[in-house]
Design an enzyme around this catalytic site. Structure first.
Site, PDB file in Angstrom:
ATOM      1  N   GLU A 188       3.113   2.373  22.006  1.00 36.91           N
ATOM      2  CA  GLU A 188       3.421   2.259  20.576  1.00 36.91           C
ATOM      3  C   GLU A 188       4.934   2.201  20.351  1.00 36.91           C
ATOM      4  O   GLU A 188       5.419   1.413  19.542  1.00 36.91           O
ATOM      5  CB  GLU A 188       2.804   3.424  19.806  1.00 36.91           C
ATOM      6  N   HIS A 198       2.357  -6.166  20.831  1.00 36.18           N
ATOM      7  CA  HIS A 198       1.297  -5.699  21.736  1.00 36.18           C
ATOM      8  C   HIS A 198       0.721  -6.877  22.527  1.00 36.18           C
ATOM      9  O   HIS A 198       0.439  -6.754  23.724  1.00 36.18           O
ATOM     10  CB  HIS A 198       0.174  -5.040  20.933  1.00 36.18           C
ATOM     11  N   HIS A 210       4.703  -6.023  14.967  1.00 42.52           N
ATOM     12  CA  HIS A 210       4.312  -4.952  15.897  1.00 42.52           C
ATOM     13  C   HIS A 210       3.058  -5.352  16.682  1.00 42.52           C
ATOM     14  O   HIS A 210       2.998  -5.168  17.907  1.00 42.52           O
ATOM     15  CB  HIS A 210       4.045  -3.666  15.104  1.00 42.52           C
ATOM     16  N   GLU A 211       2.070  -5.916  15.989  1.00 46.07           N
ATOM     17  CA  GLU A 211       0.831  -6.309  16.665  1.00 46.07           C
ATOM     18  C   GLU A 211       1.073  -7.481  17.618  1.00 46.07           C
ATOM     19  O   GLU A 211       0.486  -7.536  18.706  1.00 46.07           O
ATOM     20  CB  GLU A 211      -0.255  -6.655  15.650  1.00 46.07           C
TER      21      GLU A 211
END
Length: 294
Positions: free
Chosen positions: A208, A136, A132-133
């Site tokens: 998100e 980003h 997930h990071e």
């Protein structure tokens, strides 16, 4: 990337306008001039040094491969799958599990996790969080989020300095007749931090969902991230994380989500339950399985 550049300029313009309104309300023409100078310095500093600033605000320290082999191995594998350069890795000495990414560009990416995250999550769940990071970083969200956190922190710091100056002035017998513009003071103490938070809301919520989906694709399985979000949300509801509120929008789950009351109205993240539901829906549609090597 083009959309993020537009968002960045809109963000900086909105926060600059906020500084100018406050400066004008507090000090008229002189206050406006000071605000222009401050906003220019703040925007340049936020663009070039925001990642370093937010890491310092978060109390993060860089770690080597020898210090955190579990962290390095997972990030290396997932970075290769995502087609990203290896980011720098940071640890935050904090029992409450959480994580965030920062960096001006993918070549300057940073992934930071708390010490508590490796104790609560399984290896697959931790991989979901890291994916997930990395999403980003790949989506180039990190510059916008870091700039937002930096300027929001500056607004909060200015409000705090003003508040303490008024307290000291009161105890030292300052002349109330020489006080500033009461409307400007109200803007500074109440309206400015709320306005900064509202700007964060517009930047953070949609990204998100996008990072959840891309992170699940990087890992090859949405379920580990869904399970990790469930655990991190559970921990956030039961433990208080020592952190600067200005950095709350950076984390995978808002550390202030356990505060309840009006704080929920200003959450920079969509409801965690909705994020989990979307990830589980992806899994039901059969969008791949985890291929992370042991």
């Amino acid at each position: 990337m083009g959309k993020n550049v537009i968002k960045l300029f809109v963000l900086m313009a909105a926060l600059t306008a906020l500084f100018l309104v406050i400066g004008n309300a507090l000090g008229g023409t002189f206050g406006l001039i000071i605000a222009v100078v401050f906003a220019a310095v703040m925007n340049l500093g936020a663009y070039w040094f925001s990642d370093s600033i937010v890491l310092r605000m978060a109390g993060a320290r860089e770690v080597s491969r020898e210090e955190a082999p579990w962290f390095y191995q997972t990030v290396e594998q997932l970075s290769a799958r995502a087609g990203l350069p290896m980011p720098r890795l940071y640890i935050i000495d904090e029992d409450v599990p959480n994580a965030f990414a920062t960096g001006r560009s993918p070549s300057k990416g940073v992934v930071a996790v708390t010490t508590g995250i490796s104790r609560l999550l399984t290896k697959e769940e931790l991989a979901g969080v890291i994916a997930h990071e990395l999403a980003h970083i790949k989506n180039r969200d990190t510059l916008i989020s870091a700039v937002t956190a930096t300027i929001a922190g500056a607004i909060a710091a200015i409000a705090d300095m003003w508040m303490w100056s008024q307290i000291f002035s009161m105890f030292s017998g300052g002349d109330d007749d020489e006080g500033g513009n009461p409307i400007g003071e109200l803007l500074l103490v109440i309206v400015a931090p709320i306005a900064a938070t509202l700007i964060q809301l517009g930047i953070s919520r949609a990204r998100e969902f996008q990072a959840d989906e891309l992170g699940a694709r990087i890992l090859g399985d949405p379920l580990p991230l869904a399970s990790a979000l469930e655990k991190i949300e559970w921990a956030a509801q039961r433990g208080f994380m020592q952190m600067n509120p200005a950095t709350a929008s950076l984390y995978i789950v808002n550390p202030l989500s356990g505060a309840g009351g009006m704080m929920r109205w200003f959450s920079t993240h969509p409801p965690t339950g909705e994020r989990i539901a979307r990830l589980r829906a992806m899994a039901r549609q059969g969008r791949g399985h985890s291929a992370l090597t042991a």
